[in-house]
Write an enzyme that holds these catalytic residues in place. Sequence first.
Site, PDB file in Angstrom:
ATOM      1  N   ALA A 191       0.849  -1.201   0.000  1.00  0.00           N
ATOM      2  CA  ALA A 191       0.000   0.000   0.000  1.00  0.00           C
ATOM      3  C   ALA A 191       0.877   1.241   0.000  1.00  0.00           C
ATOM      4  O   ALA A 191       0.742   2.128   0.837  1.00  0.00           O
ATOM      5  CB  ALA A 191      -0.926  -0.011   1.214  1.00  0.00           C
ATOM      6  N   VAL A 193       2.956   4.168  -2.777  1.00  0.00           N
ATOM      7  CA  VAL A 193       2.473   5.162  -3.728  1.00  0.00           C
ATOM      8  C   VAL A 193       1.871   4.502  -4.970  1.00  0.00           C
ATOM      9  O   VAL A 193       0.768   4.849  -5.401  1.00  0.00           O
ATOM     10  CB  VAL A 193       3.627   6.111  -4.142  1.00  0.00           C
ATOM     11  CG1 VAL A 193       3.075   7.412  -4.649  1.00  0.00           C
ATOM     12  CG2 VAL A 193       4.560   6.363  -3.000  1.00  0.00           C
ATOM     13  N   ASP A 322      17.234   7.914  -9.357  1.00  0.00           N
ATOM     14  CA  ASP A 322      16.833   6.699  -8.639  1.00  0.00           C
ATOM     15  C   ASP A 322      17.994   5.749  -8.380  1.00  0.00           C
ATOM     16  O   ASP A 322      17.901   4.897  -7.493  1.00  0.00           O
ATOM     17  CB  ASP A 322      15.773   5.925  -9.459  1.00  0.00           C
ATOM     18  CG  ASP A 322      14.374   6.505  -9.324  1.00  0.00           C
ATOM     19  OD1 ASP A 322      14.235   7.617  -8.764  1.00  0.00           O
ATOM     20  OD2 ASP A 322      13.420   5.856  -9.790  1.00  0.00           O
ATOM     21  N   HIS A 454      -9.245  35.143  -3.545  1.00  0.00           N
ATOM     22  CA  HIS A 454     -10.504  34.554  -3.084  1.00  0.00           C
ATOM     23  C   HIS A 454     -11.456  34.380  -4.261  1.00  0.00           C
ATOM     24  O   HIS A 454     -11.563  35.300  -5.074  1.00  0.00           O
ATOM     25  CB  HIS A 454     -11.163  35.470  -2.042  1.00  0.00           C
ATOM     26  CG  HIS A 454     -12.501  34.965  -1.603  1.00  0.00           C
ATOM     27  ND1 HIS A 454     -12.635  33.898  -0.732  1.00  0.00           N
ATOM     28  CD2 HIS A 454     -13.757  35.354  -1.937  1.00  0.00           C
ATOM     29  CE1 HIS A 454     -13.924  33.668  -0.538  1.00  0.00           C
ATOM     30  NE2 HIS A 454     -14.635  34.527  -1.258  1.00  0.00           N
TER      31      HIS A 454
HETATM   32  P1  FAD Z   1      14.592   6.611 -14.970  1.00  0.00           P
HETATM   33  O1  FAD Z   1      13.433   7.475 -15.203  1.00  0.00           O
HETATM   34  O2  FAD Z   1      14.367   5.210 -14.534  1.00  0.00           O
HETATM   35  O3  FAD Z   1      15.415   6.607 -16.330  1.00  0.00           O
HETATM   36  C1  FAD Z   1      16.539   5.826 -16.521  1.00  0.00           C
HETATM   37  C2  FAD Z   1      16.749   5.645 -18.014  1.00  0.00           C
HETATM   38  O4  FAD Z   1      18.049   5.083 -18.208  1.00  0.00           O
HETATM   39  C3  FAD Z   1      15.775   4.682 -18.674  1.00  0.00           C
HETATM   40  O5  FAD Z   1      15.273   5.244 -19.855  1.00  0.00           O
HETATM   41  C4  FAD Z   1      16.612   3.448 -18.988  1.00  0.00           C
HETATM   42  O6  FAD Z   1      16.192   2.761 -20.150  1.00  0.00           O
HETATM   43  C5  FAD Z   1      17.958   4.091 -19.219  1.00  0.00           C
HETATM   44  N1  FAD Z   1      19.110   3.182 -19.034  1.00  0.00           N
HETATM   45  C6  FAD Z   1      19.374   2.377 -17.986  1.00  0.00           C
HETATM   46  N2  FAD Z   1      20.568   1.764 -18.164  1.00  0.00           N
HETATM   47  C7  FAD Z   1      21.052   2.195 -19.348  1.00  0.00           C
HETATM   48  C8  FAD Z   1      22.236   1.949 -20.072  1.00  0.00           C
HETATM   49  N3  FAD Z   1      23.203   1.150 -19.600  1.00  0.00           N
HETATM   50  N4  FAD Z   1      22.387   2.560 -21.270  1.00  0.00           N
HETATM   51  C9  FAD Z   1      21.445   3.393 -21.772  1.00  0.00           C
HETATM   52  N5  FAD Z   1      20.308   3.679 -21.111  1.00  0.00           N
HETATM   53  C10 FAD Z   1      20.119   3.086 -19.917  1.00  0.00           C
HETATM   54  N6  FAD Z   1       7.944  10.332  -9.415  1.00  0.00           N
HETATM   55  C11 FAD Z   1       7.418  11.553  -9.214  1.00  0.00           C
HETATM   56  O7  FAD Z   1       8.147  12.471  -8.834  1.00  0.00           O
HETATM   57  N7  FAD Z   1       6.086  11.805  -9.425  1.00  0.00           N
HETATM   58  C12 FAD Z   1       5.251  10.833  -9.837  1.00  0.00           C
HETATM   59  O8  FAD Z   1       4.057  11.087 -10.028  1.00  0.00           O
HETATM   60  C13 FAD Z   1       5.761   9.537 -10.044  1.00  0.00           C
HETATM   61  N8  FAD Z   1       4.953   8.543 -10.460  1.00  0.00           N
HETATM   62  C14 FAD Z   1       5.481   7.306 -10.666  1.00  0.00           C
HETATM   63  C15 FAD Z   1       4.612   6.296 -11.054  1.00  0.00           C
HETATM   64  C16 FAD Z   1       5.103   5.028 -11.267  1.00  0.00           C
HETATM   65  C17 FAD Z   1       4.149   3.935 -11.689  1.00  0.00           C
HETATM   66  C18 FAD Z   1       6.492   4.769 -11.119  1.00  0.00           C
HETATM   67  C19 FAD Z   1       7.053   3.418 -11.390  1.00  0.00           C
HETATM   68  C20 FAD Z   1       7.354   5.768 -10.729  1.00  0.00           C
HETATM   69  C21 FAD Z   1       6.855   7.049 -10.484  1.00  0.00           C
HETATM   70  N9  FAD Z   1       7.672   8.091 -10.067  1.00  0.00           N
HETATM   71  C22 FAD Z   1       7.149   9.324  -9.828  1.00  0.00           C
HETATM   72  C23 FAD Z   1       9.121   7.894  -9.860  1.00  0.00           C
HETATM   73  C24 FAD Z   1       9.913   8.411 -11.081  1.00  0.00           C
HETATM   74  O9  FAD Z   1       9.442   7.746 -12.235  1.00  0.00           O
HETATM   75  C25 FAD Z   1      11.400   8.169 -10.886  1.00  0.00           C
HETATM   76  O10 FAD Z   1      11.823   8.718  -9.661  1.00  0.00           O
HETATM   77  C26 FAD Z   1      12.193   8.806 -12.017  1.00  0.00           C
HETATM   78  O11 FAD Z   1      11.824   8.276 -13.259  1.00  0.00           O
HETATM   79  C27 FAD Z   1      13.699   8.591 -11.818  1.00  0.00           C
HETATM   80  O12 FAD Z   1      14.381   9.198 -12.852  1.00  0.00           O
HETATM   81  P2  FAD Z   1      15.821   8.688 -13.315  1.00  0.00           P
HETATM   82  O13 FAD Z   1      16.249   9.628 -14.388  1.00  0.00           O
HETATM   83  O14 FAD Z   1      16.699   8.528 -12.147  1.00  0.00           O
HETATM   84  O15 FAD Z   1      15.608   7.234 -13.904  1.00  0.00           O
HETATM   85  P1  NAI Z   2       6.630   2.248  -1.908  1.00  0.00           P
HETATM   86  O1  NAI Z   2       7.930   2.198  -1.209  1.00  0.00           O
HETATM   87  O2  NAI Z   2       5.913   3.531  -2.025  1.00  0.00           O
HETATM   88  O3  NAI Z   2       5.619   1.239  -1.215  1.00  0.00           O
HETATM   89  C1  NAI Z   2       5.882  -0.124  -1.111  1.00  0.00           C
HETATM   90  C2  NAI Z   2       4.996  -0.691  -0.027  1.00  0.00           C
HETATM   91  O4  NAI Z   2       5.062  -2.101  -0.103  1.00  0.00           O
HETATM   92  C3  NAI Z   2       5.425  -0.283   1.379  1.00  0.00           C
HETATM   93  O5  NAI Z   2       4.325   0.223   2.090  1.00  0.00           O
HETATM   94  C4  NAI Z   2       5.964  -1.573   1.970  1.00  0.00           C
HETATM   95  O6  NAI Z   2       5.788  -1.660   3.371  1.00  0.00           O
HETATM   96  C5  NAI Z   2       5.143  -2.606   1.221  1.00  0.00           C
HETATM   97  N1  NAI Z   2       5.750  -3.935   1.166  1.00  0.00           N
HETATM   98  C6  NAI Z   2       7.048  -4.256   0.941  1.00  0.00           C
HETATM   99  N2  NAI Z   2       7.207  -5.602   0.942  1.00  0.00           N
HETATM  100  C7  NAI Z   2       5.980  -6.135   1.143  1.00  0.00           C
HETATM  101  C8  NAI Z   2       5.489  -7.468   1.239  1.00  0.00           C
HETATM  102  N3  NAI Z   2       6.298  -8.510   1.112  1.00  0.00           N
HETATM  103  N4  NAI Z   2       4.165  -7.656   1.473  1.00  0.00           N
HETATM  104  C9  NAI Z   2       3.328  -6.600   1.601  1.00  0.00           C
HETATM  105  N5  NAI Z   2       3.749  -5.315   1.530  1.00  0.00           N
HETATM  106  C10 NAI Z   2       5.046  -5.090   1.297  1.00  0.00           C
HETATM  107  O7  NAI Z   2       6.916   1.585  -3.343  1.00  0.00           O
HETATM  108  P2  NAI Z   2       6.073   1.550  -4.676  1.00  0.00           P
HETATM  109  O8  NAI Z   2       4.649   1.861  -4.432  1.00  0.00           O
HETATM  110  O9  NAI Z   2       6.454   0.280  -5.333  1.00  0.00           O
HETATM  111  O10 NAI Z   2       6.675   2.755  -5.492  1.00  0.00           O
HETATM  112  C11 NAI Z   2       8.083   2.811  -5.716  1.00  0.00           C
HETATM  113  C12 NAI Z   2       8.548   4.225  -5.706  1.00  0.00           C
HETATM  114  O11 NAI Z   2       8.154   4.883  -6.914  1.00  0.00           O
HETATM  115  C13 NAI Z   2       7.948   5.091  -4.608  1.00  0.00           C
HETATM  116  O12 NAI Z   2       8.618   4.932  -3.391  1.00  0.00           O
HETATM  117  C14 NAI Z   2       8.159   6.457  -5.149  1.00  0.00           C
HETATM  118  O13 NAI Z   2       9.470   6.857  -4.889  1.00  0.00           O
HETATM  119  C15 NAI Z   2       7.977   6.265  -6.646  1.00  0.00           C
HETATM  120  N6  NAI Z   2       6.619   6.662  -7.014  1.00  0.00           N
HETATM  121  C16 NAI Z   2       6.245   7.957  -6.807  1.00  0.00           C
HETATM  122  C17 NAI Z   2       4.983   8.381  -7.117  1.00  0.00           C
HETATM  123  C18 NAI Z   2       4.601   9.776  -6.838  1.00  0.00           C
HETATM  124  O14 NAI Z   2       5.473  10.586  -6.583  1.00  0.00           O
HETATM  125  N7  NAI Z   2       3.326  10.120  -6.877  1.00  0.00           N
HETATM  126  C19 NAI Z   2       3.988   7.486  -7.706  1.00  0.00           C
HETATM  127  C20 NAI Z   2       4.477   6.121  -7.830  1.00  0.00           C
HETATM  128  C21 NAI Z   2       5.750   5.764  -7.519  1.00  0.00           C
END
Ligand code: FAD
Ligand code: NAI
Length: 475
Positions: A191, A193, A322, A454
């Site tokens: 549960a 994000v 990340d 407002h």
């Molecule tokens: P990434 O976005 O993962 O990009 C890395 C890139 O490097 C990729 O394109 C990959 O293909 C490339 N790469 C990797 N290795 C190589 C290599 N050797 N050669 C060439 N290319 C390579 N964050 C928010 O702030 N707000 C949100 O609303 C939000 N929503 C999310 C929803 C979901 C479902 C998920 C999964 C994540 C979400 N996040 C959100 C988190 C956010 O997506 C990440 O924090 C962010 O993308 C990290 O950016 P990054 O540049 O570090 O890496």
């Molecule tokens: P998360 O870290 O937000 O949540 C993972 C949850 O899974 C935690 O509550 C944890 O206690 C639980 N968990 C772990 N192992 C488990 C198990 N074995 N059984 C049951 N529960 C378990 O990670 P999530 O949702 O996968 O997202 C990854 C990251 O992506 C986030 O931490 C965030 O950094 C980024 N993200 C950001 C968003 C945003 O900014 N709106 C939206 C989506 C993702």
Amino acid sequence: MSTQFDVVVIGAGPGGYIAAIRAAQLGLSVACIDAWQNGKGGPAPGGTCTNVGCIPSKALLQSSEHYDQVNHHFAEHGIEVKGVSLNLEQLLGRKNNVVKQNNDGILYLFKKNKITFFHGKGAFTGKVDGGWAINVSGTATADIVGKHVVIATGSSARELPGLPFDEQQVLSNDGALNIAAVPKKLGVIGAGVIGLEMGSVWRRLGAEVTVLEAMPEFLAAVDQQVAKEAFKIFTKQGLAIQTGIKLGEIKAGAKSITVPYTDAAGTEQKLVVDKLIVSIGRVPYTGGLQAEAVGLQLDERGFVVVDGDCKTNLPNIWAVGDVVRGPMLAHKAEEEGVAVAERIGGQHGHVNFNTIPWVIYTSPEISWVGQTEQQLKASGRAYKAGSFPFLANGRARALGDTTGFVKILADAATDEVLGVHIIGPMASELIAEAVTIMEFKGAAEDIARICHAHPTLSESMKEAALAVDKRTLNF
Ligand code: FAD
Ligand code: NAI
């Protein structure tokens, strides 16, 4: 002879492509390598965020919210709509178009900023005269040298042991964004994000959603007053959330998945679902980088080890986003990307980790910046709290969305804002004011003295600041 660049960025997610643009703005020659492929094998820069993260999830949240509104909330506005039906193919297609617009936008920005883009995988091959040698393989093949290298390779979804993602039944964030027919029963493990955002999407579209969370507390990192309110609202909306569970051995059959678990009371339970989203966090991704070829240091969890300035253990190799410590958020990755590019360019880039906002895009939205009440209590810091409910805000009433509140925590002696926590409509937008105030080390009184238009939701921020001094005007 290999082409030389001042900066080679590996990865074009928000960390990488923003670092590349900022470095180019500073007059440096820049290459950016990214391996992500679209459905046709072409380049799809933007990383996790653009392709399977922030952008597509928000597109689906918006579409599913419209569906929920038309089905359940339009009538109270006197708008009666009959025969509403869901065209899921169109809904998913729109999401794919939004992603493509963002991919194309980044390719345009590369051209505009004269960044050389390579569509392929970047791997270290060694140290040479003038920098680090990198091999590109994929659609593009090349051997290039970077005087500086920025690693921005991101993260990937964490699997449960023994339960690999097949993206048909056992879904990562990728599969969760692409379910072709609304499942009758959807299970979500975690549960966090992703679990709450994607669980909300499919619940609004008609799935019966059960979320299983291992931690005893719901949203343990969030201010617990907000978390408790969120739990109440999400449960009322129909998300069945169970905390404090322990998973047994999950079995994926031909048509369904059986999830045995022990609930918080110690009772053995069994959940049978059509699809299962596993959202239990993400792991840093360095696959294919050949970190070992140059002796790049990773920690025991696979993160690239960096100092406060994003410097790795190797000279002129930096890492952001990340793949390094800190919150996995797109805007954190971007801030680090800019700061690193500026350091390479001889400037003094800086990231303030204390003012990175968080947003959960559920309905209502949740956002916060700074410290929670439980953190302040644990650290022994004396604080004052003030909150204001959206129920007492005129704009929220007009919108028909009065759930939640704004809460401001300020230092007891100096009134400096230490944390702001919002649950309610447009919390994602409202938090920007709090970030600005905290960035300037402002006080609650500063917010209280600012004129807010407002009727706006932002007046709730002003009223919460007044509440810190026990003098709200409208509550
Ligand atoms: P990434 O976005 O993962 O990009 C890395 C890139 O490097 C990729 O394109 C990959 O293909 C490339 N790469 C990797 N290795 C190589 C290599 N050797 N050669 C060439 N290319 C390579 N964050 C928010 O702030 N707000 C949100 O609303 C939000 N929503 C999310 C929803 C979901 C479902 C998920 C999964 C994540 C979400 N996040 C959100 C988190 C956010 O997506 C990440 O924090 C962010 O993308 C990290 O950016 P990054 O540049 O570090 O890496
Ligand atoms: P998360 O870290 O937000 O949540 C993972 C949850 O899974 C935690 O509550 C944890 O206690 C639980 N968990 C772990 N192992 C488990 C198990 N074995 N059984 C049951 N529960 C378990 O990670 P999530 O949702 O996968 O997202 C990854 C990251 O992506 C986030 O931490 C965030 O950094 C980024 N993200 C950001 C968003 C945003 O900014 N709106 C939206 C989506 C993702």
